[in-house]
Design an enzyme around this catalytic site. Structure first.
Site, PDB file in Angstrom:
ATOM      1  N   HIS A  13      80.132  38.363  52.840  1.00 51.25           N
ATOM      2  CA  HIS A  13      80.380  39.101  51.602  1.00 51.25           C
ATOM      3  C   HIS A  13      79.144  39.886  51.170  1.00 51.25           C
ATOM      4  CE1 HIS A  13      84.046  36.449  50.406  1.00 51.25           C
ATOM      5  NE2 HIS A  13      84.382  37.490  51.130  1.00 51.25           N
ATOM      6  N   HIS A  30      89.419  32.235  47.425  1.00 54.28           N
ATOM      7  CA  HIS A  30      88.251  32.487  48.271  1.00 54.28           C
ATOM      8  C   HIS A  30      88.668  32.335  49.733  1.00 54.28           C
ATOM      9  CE1 HIS A  30      84.332  31.963  50.214  1.00 54.28           C
ATOM     10  NE2 HIS A  30      83.825  32.576  49.160  1.00 54.28           N
ATOM     11  N   GLU A  68      87.252  31.137  52.298  1.00 52.77           N
ATOM     12  CA  GLU A  68      86.982  29.817  52.881  1.00 52.77           C
ATOM     13  C   GLU A  68      88.041  28.805  52.465  1.00 52.77           C
ATOM     14  OE1 GLU A  68      83.796  26.183  52.626  1.00 52.77           O
ATOM     15  OE2 GLU A  68      83.010  28.207  52.298  1.00 52.77           O
ATOM     16  N   THR A 124      82.054  25.018  50.866  1.00 53.33           N
ATOM     17  CA  THR A 124      80.635  24.818  51.193  1.00 53.33           C
ATOM     18  C   THR A 124      79.677  25.519  50.237  1.00 53.33           C
ATOM     19  OG1 THR A 124      80.578  26.733  52.682  1.00 53.33           O
ATOM     20  CG2 THR A 124      81.150  24.590  53.662  1.00 53.33           C
ATOM     21  N   SER A 151      80.614  37.242  46.378  1.00 53.08           N
ATOM     22  CA  SER A 151      79.899  36.175  47.086  1.00 53.08           C
ATOM     23  C   SER A 151      79.833  34.937  46.204  1.00 53.08           C
ATOM     24  CB  SER A 151      78.487  36.640  47.456  1.00 53.08           C
ATOM     25  OG  SER A 151      77.686  35.546  47.868  1.00 53.08           O
ATOM     26  N   SER A 152      80.544  33.896  46.587  1.00 55.38           N
ATOM     27  CA  SER A 152      80.601  32.676  45.780  1.00 55.38           C
ATOM     28  C   SER A 152      79.225  32.070  45.584  1.00 55.38           C
ATOM     29  CB  SER A 152      81.533  31.659  46.446  1.00 55.38           C
ATOM     30  OG  SER A 152      81.508  30.423  45.765  1.00 55.38           O
ATOM     31  N   ASN A 153      78.462  31.926  46.665  1.00 55.72           N
ATOM     32  CA  ASN A 153      77.164  31.245  46.538  1.00 55.72           C
ATOM     33  C   ASN A 153      76.185  32.060  45.702  1.00 55.72           C
ATOM     34  OD1 ASN A 153      74.815  32.391  48.495  1.00 55.72           O
ATOM     35  ND2 ASN A 153      76.818  32.791  49.420  1.00 55.72           N
ATOM     36  N   SER A 191      74.334  35.574  51.951  1.00 56.00           N
ATOM     37  CA  SER A 191      74.815  36.722  52.717  1.00 56.00           C
ATOM     38  C   SER A 191      74.048  38.002  52.393  1.00 56.00           C
ATOM     39  CB  SER A 191      76.316  36.934  52.459  1.00 56.00           C
ATOM     40  OG  SER A 191      76.603  36.961  51.081  1.00 56.00           O
TER      41      SER A 191
END
EC number: 1.17.7.4
Length: 333
Positions: A49, A135, A137, A176, A234-236, A279
């Protein structure tokens, strides 16, 4: 004529930051596939992402699609790469039915979560997946099991409201890239309600997510502004913005490029925190630093917790292809 002195600025640069081993591997897979098979190489969904990365790969000859039926018939001899986020089982099955050659760039740590979920299912447990709806994932993990075998929990409120068919036969896994602290709270509530809830064999939240959140926690107190380099999907990266605010930064923002910085809004600051999602490439971090150096007398100090040495092998079909620094210069500088 006197030139006004630049105001002083301390930049707390977090380490580790940016690419994790899974993202690095996924990008390498696309680059090596282009070197080995030539353009075009198709990629299902954004490989990671980050638009800068995607555009850099497009410039090399990668073509991004959302579904396999978008690949023209005349290019079906070319490889298609599955993104680092993982895919439902139906996707490789679809590729086989279309006689497509595919390379799976799923992060090995995401694949581990898939295996943990399948193990719960094989042992007769209903799977509770802690993650964010929609999401990629989460879609990929849910798609490893028959429909109805997985329940998605996003928040503590969801955990409070959840009513399972068999409260004594549950096993959980997590996305994750979640907030470590938020996820711990959700798990604690589920364990409180369902004492027989079975944990996965290993923590599902990946090492890189944990490491990046921990160093941001340490660097955030006293920061006038904390910048996270990352994409809005981007989740993280979004979790890092939240972590910085909770840890004491006065303000935290998510940016993809230096051109997005609103200098009027940034105003007069003396301490800046800076990190990047898993990412986000290092070249953008450097771009942000140079943008601040143009306006401030900036001093960079490293805030580091651990050094990461993880490395994941690319697909067997690509291991004989040489990967050079020049091949990866578009993201590494």
């Amino acid at each position: 004529m006197n030139i006004a002195a630049k105001p002083p600025l301390t930049i707390r640069l977090c380490g580790p930051r940016g690419f994790c081993a899974g993202v690095d591997r996924a990008i390498q897979i696309v680059v090596l596939a282009l070197k080995s098979y030539g353009a075009p190489v198709y990629v299902r969904h954004e490989i990671v992402h980050n638009r800068y990365v995607v555009e850099g790969l497009e410039a090399k000859g990668a073509v991004f699609v959302e579904e396999l039926d978008e690949i023209p018939a005349e290019h079906r001899a070319q490889p298609v790469v599955f993104s680092a986020h993982g895919v439902p089982k139906s996707v490789p099955e679809d590729a086989v039915s279309r006689n497509l050659f595919y390379l799976d760039a799923t992060c090995p740590l995401v694949s581990k979560v898939h295996k943990q979920a399948m193990r719960h299912n094989r042992l007769g447990r209903h799977v509770v997946l802690i993650g964010h709806a929609g999401h990629p994932e989460v879609i990929g993990t849910m798609g490893q099991l028959p429909e109805g075998s997985v329940s998605l929990i996003e928040t503590i409120e969801d955990a409070d409201a959840y009513i399972p068919v068999d409260a004594d036969n549950l096993g959980y896994v997590t996305q994750t890239t979640l907030s470590v602290d938020d996820t711990a709270g959700v798990i604690a509530r589920l364990q409180e309600r369902f004492p027989n809830l079975t944990a996965p064999a290993a923590d599902s939240i990946c090492y890189a997510t944990t490491n990046r959140q921990e160093v941001v926690k340490q660097a955030a107190p006293g920061c006038d502004l904390f910048i996270i380099v990352g994409a809005p999907n981007s989740s993280n990266s979004k979790r890092l913005v939240e972590v910085a605010l909770r840890a004491g930064a006065k303000k935290s923002i998510l940016v993809q490029r230096a051109a997005e910085l609103d200098w009027d809004e940034i105003g007069a600051i003396s301490t800046l925190g800076l990190s990047a999602g898993a990412s986000a490439p290092e070249v953008i971090v450097n771009e942000i630093i140079e943008a601040f150096r143009a306006r401030f007398d900036a001093r960079v100090e490293l805030a580091e917790t651990v050094q990461e040495t993880e490395n994941f092998l690319v697909n067997r079909e690509l291991r004989s292809i040489e990967l050079t620094a020049a091949d990866m210069a578009f993201v590494n500088g």
